[in-house]
Enzyme design. Structure first.
Site, PDB file in Angstrom:
ATOM      1  N   MET A  26       0.849  -1.191   0.000  1.00 48.53           N
ATOM      2  CA  MET A  26       0.000   0.000   0.000  1.00 48.53           C
ATOM      3  C   MET A  26       0.891   1.250   0.000  1.00 48.53           C
ATOM      4  O   MET A  26       0.449   2.341   0.351  1.00 48.53           O
ATOM      5  CB  MET A  26      -0.931  -0.010   1.215  1.00 48.53           C
ATOM      6  CG  MET A  26      -1.878  -1.210   1.178  1.00 48.53           C
ATOM      7  SD  MET A  26      -3.422  -0.962   2.068  1.00 48.53           S
ATOM      8  CE  MET A  26      -2.843  -0.790   3.725  1.00 48.53           C
ATOM      9  N   GLY A  27       2.154   1.081  -0.405  1.00 54.52           N
ATOM     10  CA  GLY A  27       3.054   2.231  -0.518  1.00 54.52           C
ATOM     11  C   GLY A  27       3.630   2.657   0.823  1.00 54.52           C
ATOM     12  O   GLY A  27       3.573   1.919   1.805  1.00 54.52           O
ATOM     13  N   HIS A  30       9.229   1.019   3.207  1.00 55.45           N
ATOM     14  CA  HIS A  30      10.344   1.075   4.156  1.00 55.45           C
ATOM     15  C   HIS A  30      11.162  -0.207   3.990  1.00 55.45           C
ATOM     16  O   HIS A  30      10.868  -1.038   3.111  1.00 55.45           O
ATOM     17  CB  HIS A  30       9.804   1.222   5.582  1.00 55.45           C
ATOM     18  CG  HIS A  30       8.731   0.243   5.927  1.00 55.45           C
ATOM     19  ND1 HIS A  30       8.975  -1.100   6.076  1.00 55.45           N
ATOM     20  CD2 HIS A  30       7.388   0.396   6.103  1.00 55.45           C
ATOM     21  CE1 HIS A  30       7.858  -1.732   6.358  1.00 55.45           C
ATOM     22  NE2 HIS A  30       6.861  -0.854   6.363  1.00 55.45           N
ATOM     23  N   HIS A  33       9.441  -3.580   3.459  1.00 57.11           N
ATOM     24  CA  HIS A  33       9.024  -3.867   2.075  1.00 57.11           C
ATOM     25  C   HIS A  33      10.236  -4.248   1.214  1.00 57.11           C
ATOM     26  O   HIS A  33      10.147  -5.110   0.346  1.00 57.11           O
ATOM     27  CB  HIS A  33       8.362  -2.631   1.444  1.00 57.11           C
ATOM     28  CG  HIS A  33       7.077  -2.227   2.084  1.00 57.11           C
ATOM     29  ND1 HIS A  33       6.950  -1.093   2.837  1.00 57.11           N
ATOM     30  CD2 HIS A  33       5.850  -2.809   2.069  1.00 57.11           C
ATOM     31  CE1 HIS A  33       5.703  -0.985   3.266  1.00 57.11           C
ATOM     32  NE2 HIS A  33       5.016  -2.008   2.822  1.00 57.11           N
ATOM     33  N   GLY A 140       5.097 -10.310   4.539  1.00 60.72           N
ATOM     34  CA  GLY A 140       5.910 -10.237   5.750  1.00 60.72           C
ATOM     35  C   GLY A 140       5.271 -10.993   6.904  1.00 60.72           C
ATOM     36  O   GLY A 140       4.047 -11.059   7.030  1.00 60.72           O
ATOM     37  N   GLN A 146      -2.557 -12.088   8.275  1.00 58.98           N
ATOM     38  CA  GLN A 146      -2.751 -11.851   6.831  1.00 58.98           C
ATOM     39  C   GLN A 146      -2.037 -12.925   6.014  1.00 58.98           C
ATOM     40  O   GLN A 146      -2.598 -13.491   5.069  1.00 58.98           O
ATOM     41  CB  GLN A 146      -2.207 -10.459   6.506  1.00 58.98           C
ATOM     42  CG  GLN A 146      -2.043 -10.191   5.015  1.00 58.98           C
ATOM     43  CD  GLN A 146      -1.699  -8.747   4.719  1.00 58.98           C
ATOM     44  OE1 GLN A 146      -2.564  -7.899   4.769  1.00 58.98           O
ATOM     45  NE2 GLN A 146      -0.451  -8.459   4.389  1.00 58.98           N
ATOM     46  N   SER A 178       7.085  -0.462  10.062  1.00 56.94           N
ATOM     47  CA  SER A 178       5.710  -0.310   9.602  1.00 56.94           C
ATOM     48  C   SER A 178       5.566   1.088   9.023  1.00 56.94           C
ATOM     49  O   SER A 178       6.252   2.022   9.470  1.00 56.94           O
ATOM     50  CB  SER A 178       4.766  -0.463  10.801  1.00 56.94           C
ATOM     51  OG  SER A 178       3.527   0.135  10.528  1.00 56.94           O
ATOM     52  N   ARG A 180       3.292   2.941   9.579  1.00 56.62           N
ATOM     53  CA  ARG A 180       2.730   3.800  10.636  1.00 56.62           C
ATOM     54  C   ARG A 180       3.810   4.387  11.542  1.00 56.62           C
ATOM     55  O   ARG A 180       3.550   5.349  12.253  1.00 56.62           O
ATOM     56  CB  ARG A 180       1.754   3.005  11.492  1.00 56.62           C
ATOM     57  CG  ARG A 180       0.505   2.624  10.731  1.00 56.62           C
ATOM     58  CD  ARG A 180      -0.255   1.559  11.484  1.00 56.62           C
ATOM     59  NE  ARG A 180      -1.250   0.956  10.631  1.00 56.62           N
ATOM     60  CZ  ARG A 180      -2.551   1.138  10.758  1.00 56.62           C
ATOM     61  NH1 ARG A 180      -3.013   1.897  11.696  1.00 56.62           N
ATOM     62  NH2 ARG A 180      -3.388   0.546   9.936  1.00 56.62           N
TER      63      ARG A 180
HETATM   64  O1  PAF Z   1       0.016  -5.733   3.740  1.00 48.55           O
HETATM   65  C1  PAF Z   1      -0.435  -4.849   2.993  1.00 48.55           C
HETATM   66  O2  PAF Z   1       0.229  -3.866   2.676  1.00 48.55           O
HETATM   67  C2  PAF Z   1      -1.843  -4.992   2.448  1.00 48.55           C
HETATM   68  O3  PAF Z   1      -2.676  -5.608   3.361  1.00 48.55           O
HETATM   69  C3  PAF Z   1      -1.889  -5.696   1.084  1.00 48.55           C
HETATM   70  C4  PAF Z   1      -1.426  -7.144   1.182  1.00 48.55           C
HETATM   71  C5  PAF Z   1      -1.028  -4.951   0.081  1.00 48.55           C
HETATM   72  C6  PAF Z   1      -3.328  -5.716   0.567  1.00 48.55           C
HETATM   73  O4  PAF Z   1      -3.839  -4.435   0.403  1.00 48.55           O
END
Ligand code: PAF
Length: 270
Positions: A26-27, A30, A33, A140, A146, A178, A180
Site C-alpha cells: 500500500m506504498g 520502508h 518492504h 511479511g 494476513q 511499519s 505507521r
Molecule cells: O500488507 C499490505 O500492505 C496490504 O494488506 C496488502 C497485502 C497490500 C493488501 O492491500
C-alpha cells in the site's frame, strides 16, 4: 523500472513476460518492504510491485484518509532495489470486484475489532493475483494473520502461486518496521519498542506461560500508556487462544496503540 497505472495496459504487458514474482503493497515503503523486494529478486523472474491503498480493508475512514503517501520516494527506493515493474492501479480496480469472505480465522486477533478487514484484504489480493498472475508472491511475517489467511486462500482455491513469507525487519530498538512508524513522535517510537521487548520476555518465560503472565504484561503496557487491542498466545495454525500452554509451536501476537497509532507484532515459540 516500468510504471503502469492502467489496468488494461498491465494485462497486455503481462502477456510479454514469463514468470512474475509479486510484492503487493500500500506504498509508503520502508526496509520491511525492501526485504520482500530483495527476496523476490533472488528468484529468476520479473519482479512486480504494486501500490494501492485499499479502502476495502479500512474500518475507519480517517485511518484510510490519513494513510501516509510517498509515491516519489517509493518509486526511487523500488528502482534502487532493482524492482522491474510497478503497478499503481486507480480505484477502477474495485469495479465489479469479486467479494471474498474471509474464513473464521479472520475473526481472531486483528479481526476481533476490525470486522471485514480481512475480507477486504483477500478481495484485493485475489483481484491483484488475477491481473498480475504471479508464480510467487511475498508477504511479511509481521502481518502473520494476513500471511496465514492468504496462504490458506491460495491453497483452498488451488491457485498456482507460491506464497513466500519473509522475516520481520526491525528498527535498531526492536520496533517492527511499519508505514505507521513515521507517524510516531521520537519518544513514542522509543516507547513502542516495548512491544517487541514484551514479546521476547514472554518467549523467555515460555515454560511458565499462563493467562496470568499474559495479563500481567498486558497491564504493564496499559500502565505505560498503550491501548492494548490484544495480547494473545495462540496456535499459529488456528489462531485460537491456547488451551494448553505446553503445546508447541505458539504464536504470541500483539496489537496496541500509542498516541492513537496502532502497531502490531508477533513472535513464534517453537
Ligand atoms: O500488507 C499490505 O500492505 C496490504 O494488506 C496488502 C497485502 C497490500 C493488501 O492491500
Amino acid at each position: 523500472m516500468k510504471i503502469i497505472t492502467a489496468y488494461q495496459e498491465f494485462k497486455d504487458f503481462r502477456n510479454s513476460i514469463e514468470s512474475v514474482s509479486f510484492v503487493p503493497t500500500m506504498g509508503n515503503l520502508h526496509n520491511g518492504h525492501m526485504a520482500l523486494i530483495d527476496k523476490a529478486k533472488s528468484y529468476d523472474s520479473h519482479v512486480v510491485a504494486s501500490i494501492f491503498i485499499n479502502p476495502l480493508q479500512f474500518n475507519d475512514a480517517s485511518d484510510f484518509n490519513n494513510y501516509p503517501k510517498s509515491i516519489d520516494d517509493d518509486i526511487a527506493i523500488l528502482s534502487e532495489h532493482g524492482c522491474d515493474s510497478l503497478f499503481i492501479p486507480d480505484s477502477s480496480i474495485l469495479e465489479d470486484i469479486e467479494e471474498i469472505k474471509a474464513p473464521d480465522k479472520a475473526l481472531y486477533l486483528c479481526g476481533m475489532n476490525r470486522p471485514g478487514h480481512f475480507d477486504g484484504v483477500l478481495t484485493i489480493v485475489n483481484k491483484l493475483f488475477k491481473i498480475i498472475k504471479p508464480s510467487r508472491s511475498f508477504f511479511g511475517k509481521k502481518d502473520f494473520q494476513q500471511l496465514t489467511l492468504i496462504s490458506n486462500f491460495v491453497k483452498e482455491n488451488n491457485l498456482p502461486i507460491e506464497i513466500i513469507s519473509v522475516d520481520t525487519v526491525r528498527e535498531q530498538n526492536g520496533l517492527a518496521m511499519s508505514s505507521r512508524n513515521n507517524r510516531l513522535s521520537e519518544s513514542d517510537r522509543e516507547k513502542a519498542s516495548k512491544l517487541y521487548k514484551t514479546l521476547n520476555v514472554i518467549k523467555e518465560n515460555s515454560y511458565n506461560l499462563s493467562y496470568e503472565l499474559i495479563n500481567k504484561h498486558k497491564d504493564e503496557l496499559i500502565q505505560q500508556g498503550f491501548v492494548v487491542d490484544y495480547l494473545s498466545a495462540c496456535s499459529p495454525d488456528s489462531l485460537k487462544n491456547l488451551e494448553d500452554f505446553n503445546s508447541r509451536p505458539i504464536l504470541v501476537a500483539i496489537a496496541a496503540s500509542i498516541s492513537g497509532i496502532r502497531l502490531i507484532d508477533n513472535i513464534l515459540i517453537d
